[in-house]
Design an enzyme around this catalytic site. Structure first.
Site, mmCIF file in Angstrom:
data_model
loop_
_atom_site.group_PDB
_atom_site.id
_atom_site.type_symbol
_atom_site.label_atom_id
_atom_site.label_comp_id
_atom_site.label_asym_id
_atom_site.label_seq_id
_atom_site.Cartn_x
_atom_site.Cartn_y
_atom_site.Cartn_z
ATOM 1 N N LYS A 22 0.833 -1.208 0.000
ATOM 2 C CA LYS A 22 0.000 0.000 0.000
ATOM 3 C C LYS A 22 0.873 1.265 0.000
ATOM 4 O O LYS A 22 0.637 2.194 -0.772
ATOM 5 C CB LYS A 22 -0.892 -0.003 1.253
ATOM 6 N N ARG A 93 -4.641 9.863 4.312
ATOM 7 C CA ARG A 93 -3.446 10.684 4.524
ATOM 8 C C ARG A 93 -2.655 10.838 3.206
ATOM 9 O O ARG A 93 -2.096 11.881 2.912
ATOM 10 C CB ARG A 93 -2.598 9.978 5.584
ATOM 11 N N CYS A 117 -5.816 7.724 9.168
ATOM 12 C CA CYS A 117 -5.982 7.149 10.502
ATOM 13 C C CYS A 117 -5.550 8.150 11.557
ATOM 14 O O CYS A 117 -4.580 8.875 11.375
ATOM 15 C CB CYS A 117 -5.133 5.882 10.639
ATOM 16 N N PRO A 123 1.006 16.541 11.302
ATOM 17 C CA PRO A 123 1.147 17.773 10.536
ATOM 18 C C PRO A 123 1.831 17.529 9.188
ATOM 19 O O PRO A 123 2.432 16.477 8.976
ATOM 20 C CB PRO A 123 2.035 18.646 11.437
ATOM 21 N N ILE A 124 1.726 18.514 8.289
ATOM 22 C CA ILE A 124 2.461 18.412 7.012
ATOM 23 C C ILE A 124 3.417 19.600 6.868
ATOM 24 O O ILE A 124 3.752 20.001 5.765
ATOM 25 C CB ILE A 124 1.509 18.296 5.788
ATOM 26 N N ASP A 125 3.830 20.152 8.018
ATOM 27 C CA ASP A 125 4.716 21.323 7.992
ATOM 28 C C ASP A 125 6.015 21.061 7.232
ATOM 29 O O ASP A 125 6.510 21.928 6.502
ATOM 30 C CB ASP A 125 5.021 21.781 9.430
ATOM 31 N N ILE A 329 7.374 6.946 16.947
ATOM 32 C CA ILE A 329 7.059 7.656 15.700
ATOM 33 C C ILE A 329 5.771 8.462 15.814
ATOM 34 O O ILE A 329 5.736 9.642 15.447
ATOM 35 C CB ILE A 329 6.966 6.674 14.502
ATOM 36 N N ARG A 399 -8.669 -0.632 4.341
ATOM 37 C CA ARG A 399 -7.805 0.389 3.718
ATOM 38 C C ARG A 399 -6.495 -0.206 3.259
ATOM 39 O O ARG A 399 -5.880 0.285 2.317
ATOM 40 C CB ARG A 399 -7.456 1.484 4.733
HETATM 41 C C1 UD1 Z 1 4.309 6.823 6.415
HETATM 42 C C2 UD1 Z 1 3.467 5.600 6.186
HETATM 43 C C3 UD1 Z 1 2.895 5.102 7.504
HETATM 44 C C4 UD1 Z 1 4.016 4.862 8.498
HETATM 45 C C5 UD1 Z 1 4.914 6.089 8.608
HETATM 46 C C6 UD1 Z 1 6.143 5.852 9.459
HETATM 47 C C7 UD1 Z 1 2.601 5.921 3.946
HETATM 48 C C8 UD1 Z 1 1.413 6.157 3.083
HETATM 49 N N1 UD1 Z 1 2.382 5.933 5.268
HETATM 50 O O1 UD1 Z 1 3.450 7.814 6.972
HETATM 51 O O2 UD1 Z 1 2.189 3.883 7.254
HETATM 52 O O3 UD1 Z 1 3.462 4.593 9.763
HETATM 53 O O4 UD1 Z 1 5.367 6.497 7.304
HETATM 54 O O5 UD1 Z 1 6.881 4.812 8.947
HETATM 55 O O6 UD1 Z 1 3.684 5.658 3.481
HETATM 56 N N2 UD1 Z 1 5.788 14.650 10.724
HETATM 57 C C9 UD1 Z 1 5.737 15.986 11.041
HETATM 58 N N3 UD1 Z 1 5.600 16.891 10.022
HETATM 59 C C10 UD1 Z 1 5.519 16.512 8.719
HETATM 60 C C11 UD1 Z 1 5.556 15.133 8.406
HETATM 61 C C12 UD1 Z 1 5.703 14.218 9.442
HETATM 62 O O7 UD1 Z 1 5.815 16.368 12.207
HETATM 63 O O8 UD1 Z 1 5.385 17.386 7.843
HETATM 64 C C13 UD1 Z 1 5.905 13.650 11.833
HETATM 65 C C14 UD1 Z 1 4.645 12.795 11.931
HETATM 66 O O9 UD1 Z 1 3.632 13.423 12.668
HETATM 67 C C15 UD1 Z 1 5.183 11.546 12.619
HETATM 68 C C16 UD1 Z 1 6.606 11.437 12.042
HETATM 69 O O10 UD1 Z 1 6.927 12.730 11.529
HETATM 70 O O11 UD1 Z 1 5.277 11.747 14.001
HETATM 71 C C17 UD1 Z 1 6.741 10.389 10.967
HETATM 72 O O12 UD1 Z 1 5.890 10.716 9.895
HETATM 73 P P1 UD1 Z 1 6.194 10.283 8.392
HETATM 74 O O13 UD1 Z 1 7.475 9.523 8.306
HETATM 75 O O14 UD1 Z 1 6.022 11.495 7.542
HETATM 76 O O15 UD1 Z 1 4.995 9.278 8.130
HETATM 77 P P2 UD1 Z 1 3.908 9.340 6.999
HETATM 78 O O16 UD1 Z 1 4.542 9.667 5.706
HETATM 79 O O17 UD1 Z 1 2.723 10.108 7.451
#
Ligand code: UD1
Length: 418
Positions: A22, A93, A117, A123-125, A329, A399
């Protein structure tokens, strides 16, 4: 509302063919927007998040559908829409990947914050900060992000404060058609990153270092179509191994990639399971009784994946001794704990830590999934429970898992969808 009904206590036995990943399929589907020609994706899982990505592609004016069992055909000859509706953004997401892809193709994109989920704040900052460095102006008003690269996207040097998977992928999508070279330092190293780079390079992109901490993306003018095979889903594989461990079974996981799963495999070995791997198969025999393991700390790859935390925790509920999980994480990823306790598990979760004291028995109960992997953890526990469990809210499980009830029934589970 659909539910799974599981009569526990049946040992699993047989072969499970592991579906496509996925977390690889979703960014790859967004990548199809960058390419005007047809892309055929083999091993694309038929899961609800993939259908959600197809709905976004169709909304953008692209063609997207399954041609054959697991062959998806995508074609973004024209991209007629650049505003993605709130309804579509909220579906998952991974809708956020369309930001990098649509910007890369058209220079503009309007989105709202993505759904997905609830694992605590997501966040996406970091995504937005990286895009700003690439020349994107982002106006944020009333929850709408209006993004434009008036002078086109420009390559940039970007150092991530944390190797975020989604941020790395969004930068890759924005950078392949940008002018100049993008260098990502402290890039995520998850295998799905290399898979996205594999697809993009098959379409003519110039990406090197994917899967390493430093990635270099040389912008190209145009991408062409290709056929590509999506990698196996390492989390789905970890889930079915957890099910076999919990239920005392013996299974072969085929069409998987054991080399991506070393941190998880070593935990199963500590539990007393016997594992032999070839290049694309895992021969798995559950230990009896299972043994508690040394503390599991979720980490970025190649550490223990946060996505496997719930299913492995469920398998450890009946292990001899005490196991400790530290979730590093996501902030709120122990929602399955309360439901596992309803089934008789002895787990104390506080902050980032969960302490699992093994019990002799767990019992079937009515439980409710509250996220994808937590829901899979409930299925794992139900298979090893005495009596019948009823798992509701299985739309979360759908999902990420292709026909989970059929897969598990094919190896001896007593599990139906009602
Ligand atoms: C991806 C995976 C998810 C997995 C995660 C960690 C996909 C579709 N999803 O999620 O299944 O659990 O990696 O391996 O591939 N963060 C910020 N700001 C940001 C982006 C992230 O603070 O702009 C934080 C997140 O809140 C989290 C951490 O960074 O605490 C890890 O997030 P990230 O590695 O970005 O995970 P996802 O891409 O959301």
């Amino acid at each position: 509302m659909q539910k799974f009904i599981i009569n526990g206590g049946k040992k699993l036995s047989g072969e499970i063919r592991i579906q496509g990943a996925k977390n690889s399929a979703l960014p790859i589907m967004a990548a199809s927007v960058l390419c005007g020609e047809e892309i055929t994706l083999h091993n694309c899982p038929r899961i609800s998040d993939v259908y959600a990505a197809m709905r976004i592609l169709t909304y953008l004016g692209c063609k997207a559908g399954f041609e054959d069992k697991n062959a998806a055909v995508l074609k973004a000859e024209t991209v007629s829409e650049t505003n993605i509706s709130d309804e579509l953004m909220r579906e998952m997401r991974s809708s956020v990947f369309f930001l990098g892809a649509v910007l890369g193709r058209t220079g503009k994109c309007r989105i709202t914050l993505p759904g997905g989920c609830d694992l605590g704040p997501r966040p996406i900052d970091m995504h937005l900060a990286a895009l700003r460095r690439m020349g994107v102006t982002i106006k944020e008003e009333y929850g709408v992000l209006d993004c434009t690269a008036e002078n086109g996207l420009k390559g940039a040097n970007i150092t991530l404060s944390f190797p975020s998977v989604g941020t790395t992928e969004n930068i890759m999508l924005a950078a392949v058609l940008a002018e100049g070279t993008t260098v990502i330092q402290n890039a995520a190293r998850e295998p799905e990153i290399a898979d996205l780079a594999g697809l993009l390079n098959s379409c003519g992109a110039k990406i090197s270092g994917a899967g390493c901490g430093r990635m270099v993306i040389k912008g190209v003018k145009k991408l062409h179509g290709c056929e590509y095979r999506i990698m196996p889903d390492r989390i789905v594989c970890a889930t079915y191994l957890s099910c076999a461990a919990a239920s005392g079974g013996e299974i072969v996981a085929s069409c998987c990639r054991p080399s991506d799963m070393e941190s998880v495999i070593s935990i199963f070995e500590q539990m007393g399971c016997i594992i032999h791997s070839s290049e694309d198969k895992i021969y798995f025999s559950a230990g009896y009784p299972l043994k508690a393991v040394s503390p599991i700390r979720t980490m970025v790859y190649p550490g223990f994946p946060t996505d496997a935390q719930a299913v492995v925790m469920a398998a450890l509920c009946k292990a001899r001794g005490t196991s400790v999980f530290v979730e590093n994480i996501f902030e709120n990823r122990f929602k399955h704990v309360g439901e596992l306790c309803r089934m008789g598990a002895d787990i104390l979760a506080e902050g980032k830590t969960a302490i699992v004291r093994g019990v002799d028995r767990i019992y079937g109960a009515k439980v409710c999934a509250s996220d994808l992997r937590g829901g899979a953890g409930l299925v794992t526990a139900a298979l090893s429970a005495e009596g019948t469990s009823e798992i509701s809210n299985i739309r979360y499980i759908d999902r990420g898992y292709e026909e989970m009830e059929n897969v598990l029934s094919s190896v001896g589970a007593d599990m139906i969808r009602v």
